[in-house]
Design a protein around this motif. Structure first.
Motif, short mmCIF file in Angstrom:
data_model
loop_
_atom_site.label_atom_id
_atom_site.label_comp_id
_atom_site.label_asym_id
_atom_site.label_seq_id
_atom_site.Cartn_x
_atom_site.Cartn_y
_atom_site.Cartn_z
N LYS A 1 0.88 -1.21 0.14
CA LYS A 1 -0.07 0.08 -0.03
C LYS A 1 0.83 1.25 -0.07
CE LYS A 1 -3.41 -2.43 2.87
NZ LYS A 1 -4.06 -2.77 4.13
N ARG B 1 2.10 1.86 -3.48
CA ARG B 1 1.19 2.51 -4.21
C ARG B 1 0.78 3.73 -4.16
NH1 ARG B 1 -3.46 -0.52 -3.02
NH2 ARG B 1 -4.53 1.23 -1.84
N GLU C 1 1.59 6.74 -6.98
CA GLU C 1 0.57 7.55 -7.37
C GLU C 1 0.93 8.96 -7.13
OE1 GLU C 1 -2.76 6.12 -5.29
OE2 GLU C 1 -3.21 4.28 -6.82
N VAL D 1 -5.60 3.20 4.43
CA VAL D 1 -5.42 2.89 3.15
C VAL D 1 -6.03 1.59 2.73
CG1 VAL D 1 -3.72 2.80 0.99
CG2 VAL D 1 -3.50 4.44 2.90
N PRO D 2 -7.00 1.52 1.86
CA PRO D 2 -7.48 -0.01 1.45
C PRO D 2 -6.65 -0.78 0.81
CG PRO D 2 -8.43 1.80 0.11
CD PRO D 2 -7.66 2.37 0.70
N ALA D 3 -6.83 -2.13 0.87
CA ALA D 3 -5.85 -2.99 0.02
C ALA D 3 -6.20 -2.93 -1.40
CB ALA D 3 -6.08 -4.37 0.59
N ASN D 4 -7.68 -2.89 -1.67
CA ASN D 4 -8.29 -3.00 -2.93
C ASN D 4 -7.74 -4.39 -3.78
OD1 ASN D 4 -9.52 -0.60 -2.78
ND2 ASN D 4 -8.01 0.55 -3.84
N GLY D 5 -7.83 -5.42 -2.97
CA GLY D 5 -7.26 -6.82 -3.67
C GLY D 5 -6.92 -7.61 -2.44
N ASP D 6 -6.85 -8.89 -2.93
CA ASP D 6 -6.43 -10.03 -1.89
C ASP D 6 -4.81 -10.01 -2.03
OD1 ASP D 6 -9.05 -10.58 -1.17
OD2 ASP D 6 -9.20 -11.98 -2.82
#
Length: 387
Positions: A150, A153, A157, A326-331
């Protein structure tokens, strides 16, 4: 569907990391899920061969996990033409010779770090890999942790704007071994056996700093042996001759050429007052973030409060509540397993693994320079390694 099986000699699986993370949570997990699917649809299955010096322990693990082949003869595995990959999780002092023999025998290698006890040996391994053409991977597990995924990322970004600094805190209290059993093996605290927190952790910090920020340009470190006497696995007192804490300042250069100051404290003689055993905070002109093993929270410039220093009044605002997760937005699977799967794909494709022996050599280099910096009391440049 085409299926291919890779036979993997796994040396050092009776140790904590070799057993828990590499055997159980990685290779056996991959085996039990039916292997790894490649880009072209090919299925790659794994067949572990357990290797260790204690026959009883290795046999017990093989029977427990349904592994058909095991041995105490590492040389026989290295020289077996049916074995595709050699994995090493032994103590550091045995690693250089084993990895050298494996690559000369044409084996792809995957290994824990440090890859060697000296920079010269680490560079030799990288050169041998280049000349033999085998695929080599070195464990860079922390870059696969959900928290650091995260954090990376956010960097990609542009969340931080111009990055100014990184602060890292790692460590926990490792009991001395007299009243309560120590959580780490005694050799970790003996310099003559390859122990020391700098040798262990600076290899990690090098790839974390490279993977998140950029190139490490300088190091200024102070080491300490805070606990001079410890007790070994037999309850016998011994002198702790290796450092159990290190306080480092690193100058980083981002890919865009910006300077970043990084500070990382590492200690096995500290009690934890933070959310996780390791945490990294990045501060930038547009925002900040704090990442641990799993969690990452961030604060954007527009949402940054304006505290005023006044020691005469109690703090009335909850600073922790002003950050957003902060979200993982995935496994995000186990980091060791994810790197193993990436490495296996690289082996079959015949390509270089991104975390290779040259990256590992830079980690050994930073550890050597960290110890030298502390001994000489000065900041040292980190030269570029050329093969």
């Amino acid at each position: 569907m085409t299926t291919r099986t890779l036979r993997i000699g796994m040396n050092g699986i009776t140790g904590r990391m070799g057993y828990r993370q590499h055997l159980v949570r990685s290779i056996l997990s991959i085996r039990d899920q039916g292997g790894v699917t490649l880009e072209d649809g090919t299925r790659v299955q794994v067949e572990p061969i357990l290797v260790g010096r204690n026959a009883d322990k290795v046999r017990e693990l093989a029977e427990l996990h349904g592994v058909e082949h095991w041995t105490t003869d590492a040389d026989s595995v290295i020289n077996d033409p049916t074995v595709d990959i050699y994995f090493d999780a032994q103590v550091t002092s045995r690693r250089y010779s084993a990895l050298t023999a494996a690559m000369k025998a044409g084996k792809h290698i995957f290994t824990e770090k440090p890859t060697a006890e000296t920079l010269a040996e680490a560079i030799d391994l990288a050169r041998l890999c280049e000349s033999t053409g085998v695929t080599a991977g070195v464990v860079h597990d922390k870059l696969y942790l959900p928290g650091l995924v995260k954090l990376r990322r956010l960097v990609d970004e542009g969340f931080f704007g111009r990055i100014l600094s990184l602060r890292g805190e790692f460590g926990y209290w490792v009991f001395e071994g007299d009243g309560q059993e120590a959580q780490r093996p005694s050799w970790n605290y003996r310099k003559e056996d390859g122990g020391g927190i700098v040798v262990d952790m600076f290899c990690h910090w090098n790839y974390v700093l490279e993977g998140i920020l950029g190139t490490v340009k300088t190091v200024n470190a102070q080491t300490a042996t805070h606990i001079p006497t410890r007790w070994d696995e037999q309850g016998k007192a011994y002198d702790a001759t290796a450092d159990d804490a290190a306080y480092g300042i690193f100058e980083i250069e981002t890919p865009g050429g910006d300077p970043v100051v990084a500070q990382i404290n590492s200690s096995w003689a500290v009690r934890v007052y933070r959310d996780e055993l390791v945490e990294f905070q990045i501060d930038g002109t547009h925002g900040s973030a704090v990442a641990g093993l799993n969690k990452c929270v961030a604060q954007q410039r527009a949402h940054t409060p304006k505290p005023v220093w006044n020691p005469d009044l109690p703090v009335t605002e909850s600073f922790r509540d002003q950050w957003l997760e902060v979200p993982a937005n995935g496994d995000l699977d186990n980091g060791f397993k994810l790197q193993w799967e990436e490495f296996l794909r690289d082996v079959v494709a015949g390509r270089t693994h991104r975390f290779d022996l040259l990256s590992a050599a830079r980690g050994v280099q930073l550890a050597e320079l960290g110890l030298q910096s502390s001994a000489e009391g000065r900041r040292l440049d980190v030269p570029t390694i050329a093969l």
